[in-house]
Scaffold this motif. Structure first.
Motif, PDB file in Angstrom:
ATOM      1  N   LEU A  86       0.798  -1.488   0.398  1.00 40.23           N
ATOM      2  CA  LEU A  86       0.113   0.083  -0.194  1.00 40.23           C
ATOM      3  C   LEU A  86       0.689   0.967  -0.238  1.00 40.23           C
ATOM      4  O   LEU A  86       0.112   2.407  -0.714  1.00 40.23           O
ATOM      5  CB  LEU A  86      -0.955   0.039   1.454  1.00 40.23           C
ATOM      6  N   ASP A  87       1.956   1.256   1.044  1.00 38.62           N
ATOM      7  CA  ASP A  87       3.004   1.806   0.195  1.00 38.62           C
ATOM      8  C   ASP A  87       3.701   2.761  -0.591  1.00 38.62           C
ATOM      9  O   ASP A  87       3.157   3.894  -0.741  1.00 38.62           O
ATOM     10  CB  ASP A  87       3.676   1.680   1.969  1.00 38.62           C
ATOM     11  N   ILE A  88       3.222   1.872  -1.490  1.00 42.06           N
ATOM     12  CA  ILE A  88       3.969   1.937  -2.877  1.00 42.06           C
ATOM     13  C   ILE A  88       2.727   2.383  -3.836  1.00 42.06           C
ATOM     14  O   ILE A  88       3.064   3.310  -4.248  1.00 42.06           O
ATOM     15  CB  ILE A  88       4.717   0.508  -3.418  1.00 42.06           C
ATOM     16  N   VAL A  89       1.567   1.817  -3.692  1.00 41.64           N
ATOM     17  CA  VAL A  89       1.048   2.453  -4.322  1.00 41.64           C
ATOM     18  C   VAL A  89       0.371   3.342  -3.837  1.00 41.64           C
ATOM     19  O   VAL A  89       0.321   4.840  -4.893  1.00 41.64           O
ATOM     20  CB  VAL A  89      -0.569   1.267  -4.091  1.00 41.64           C
ATOM     21  N   MET A  90       0.517   3.957  -2.769  1.00 40.98           N
ATOM     22  CA  MET A  90      -0.087   4.963  -2.967  1.00 40.98           C
ATOM     23  C   MET A  90       0.834   6.332  -3.035  1.00 40.98           C
ATOM     24  O   MET A  90       0.548   7.905  -3.493  1.00 40.98           O
ATOM     25  CB  MET A  90       0.417   4.970  -0.638  1.00 40.98           C
ATOM     26  N   SER A  91       1.837   5.824  -3.182  1.00 36.19           N
ATOM     27  CA  SER A  91       3.532   7.086  -2.993  1.00 36.19           C
ATOM     28  C   SER A  91       3.116   7.199  -4.873  1.00 36.19           C
ATOM     29  O   SER A  91       3.599   8.121  -5.406  1.00 36.19           O
ATOM     30  CB  SER A  91       4.889   6.623  -3.034  1.00 36.19           C
ATOM     31  N   THR A  92       3.121   5.770  -5.584  1.00 32.38           N
ATOM     32  CA  THR A  92       2.595   6.017  -6.784  1.00 32.38           C
ATOM     33  C   THR A  92       1.465   6.879  -7.502  1.00 32.38           C
ATOM     34  O   THR A  92       1.457   7.688  -8.261  1.00 32.38           O
ATOM     35  CB  THR A  92       2.034   4.851  -8.056  1.00 32.38           C
ATOM     36  N   VAL A  93      -0.010   6.964  -6.111  1.00 35.24           N
ATOM     37  CA  VAL A  93      -1.388   7.365  -7.047  1.00 35.24           C
ATOM     38  C   VAL A  93      -0.550   9.195  -6.952  1.00 35.24           C
ATOM     39  O   VAL A  93      -0.980  10.065  -7.744  1.00 35.24           O
ATOM     40  CB  VAL A  93      -2.391   7.409  -6.249  1.00 35.24           C
ATOM     41  N   GLN A  94       0.272   9.578  -5.490  1.00 36.19           N
ATOM     42  CA  GLN A  94       0.599  11.082  -5.449  1.00 36.19           C
ATOM     43  C   GLN A  94       1.164  11.321  -6.571  1.00 36.19           C
ATOM     44  O   GLN A  94       1.010  12.847  -6.954  1.00 36.19           O
ATOM     45  CB  GLN A  94       0.997  10.872  -4.281  1.00 36.19           C
ATOM     46  N   SER A  95       2.225  10.539  -7.181  1.00 40.96           N
ATOM     47  CA  SER A  95       3.493  11.248  -7.712  1.00 40.96           C
ATOM     48  C   SER A  95       2.311  11.074  -9.809  1.00 40.96           C
ATOM     49  O   SER A  95       3.009  11.534 -10.296  1.00 40.96           O
ATOM     50  CB  SER A  95       4.390  10.506  -8.175  1.00 40.96           C
ATOM     51  N   SER A  96       1.533   9.708  -9.616  1.00 41.50           N
ATOM     52  CA  SER A  96       1.373   9.545 -11.618  1.00 41.50           C
ATOM     53  C   SER A  96       0.127   9.776 -11.196  1.00 41.50           C
ATOM     54  O   SER A  96      -0.237  10.208 -12.376  1.00 41.50           O
ATOM     55  CB  SER A  96       1.665   8.636 -11.285  1.00 41.50           C
ATOM     56  N   ALA A  97      -1.513   9.697 -10.179  1.00 36.06           N
ATOM     57  CA  ALA A  97      -2.109  10.089 -11.008  1.00 36.06           C
ATOM     58  C   ALA A  97      -2.708  11.609 -11.747  1.00 36.06           C
ATOM     59  O   ALA A  97      -2.305  12.456 -10.751  1.00 36.06           O
ATOM     60  CB  ALA A  97      -3.018   9.788  -9.100  1.00 36.06           C
ATOM     61  N   SER A  98      -3.995  12.217 -12.044  1.00 40.04           N
ATOM     62  CA  SER A  98      -4.217  13.099 -12.597  1.00 40.04           C
ATOM     63  C   SER A  98      -5.469  13.559 -11.694  1.00 40.04           C
ATOM     64  O   SER A  98      -5.626  15.137 -11.581  1.00 40.04           O
ATOM     65  CB  SER A  98      -4.379  13.000 -13.941  1.00 40.04           C
TER      66      SER A  98
END
Length: 209
Positions: free
Chosen positions: A168-180
């Motif tokens: 979840l840590d990785i997923v949340m980091s990805t969302v914050q950096s990549s989601a629009s």
């Protein structure tokens, strides 16, 4: 008769005193065993959980449709949340370590709130999220259900407390950096600090076992 009566009275008094002392000892042991969760005091841990829950609840759901990439990220968050929620429900009931029980209950509370917010966002955007465990989660739950005592405690901490939070840590980091999408980024930003806290605490409890 008087001697027997006095002896009986003394026996009752001693029995009551012993029972009272045992109750006080058990209460002290219980309180003492839960004064910390990992290296966090229970009051500090509770405060962090309440702060995280409030941050997630405050996120507003926007009606804009999600891109395909954002839909995939949201599904990953939802999937990870369901896994953590279902495993932690078991741990609340079956864990033997009081610190693990506190962590599990905090996880149930966190993931229940996060799931509700994700469903709110998904509904606003016309998207459907899974509400039940997938095959991977079912496999993990089966392993947990077959474990008992310390074996259960270690398995829960390893699979949910550490590995689950690492994912979840990785997923949340990805969302914050990549989601629009603004709503998706906001919920990840709100939930991420508590995920990091639970991961840190889980690792600390592992070190204690």
């Amino acid at each position: 008769m008087k001697t027997k009566s006095m002896a009986f009275g003394l026996f009752v008094s001693l029995s009551l005193a012993t029972a009272s002392l045992a109750q006080q000892t058990n209460s002290t042991m219980t309180a003492g065993s839960t004064t910390t969760v990992g290296k966090e005091s229970t009051s500090s841990f509770d405060s962090q959980n309440k702060k995280g829950a409030a941050a997630v609840a405050a996120v507003k759901a926007s009606p804009e449709k999600l891109s395909g990439a954002d839909q995939d990220l949201m599904l990953q968050v939802a999937k990870g949340g369901v896994m953590q929620l279902e495993a932690s429900k078991l741990a609340v009931q079956q864990a033997t370590n009081p610190e693990i029980k506190l962590l599990a209950q905090a996880e149930v509370d966190e993931q229940t709130g996060l799931s509700a917010k994700l469903q709110e966002i998904a509904s606003a955007k016309g998207m459907t999220l899974p509400t039940g465990p997938d095959a991977e989660t079912q496999t993990m739950l089966s392993k947990l259900q077959s474990a008992t005592g310390m074996s259960f405690d270690r398995l829960y901490l390893t699979e949910s407390g550490v590995k689950g939070h690492e994912k979840l840590d990785i997923v949340m980091s990805t969302v914050q950096s990549s989601a629009s999408d603004a709503s998706l980024k906001a919920v990840a930003k709100a939930a991420h600090p508590l995920i990091k806290t639970h991961l840190k605490v889980a690792r600390q409890i592992v070190d204690k076992l």
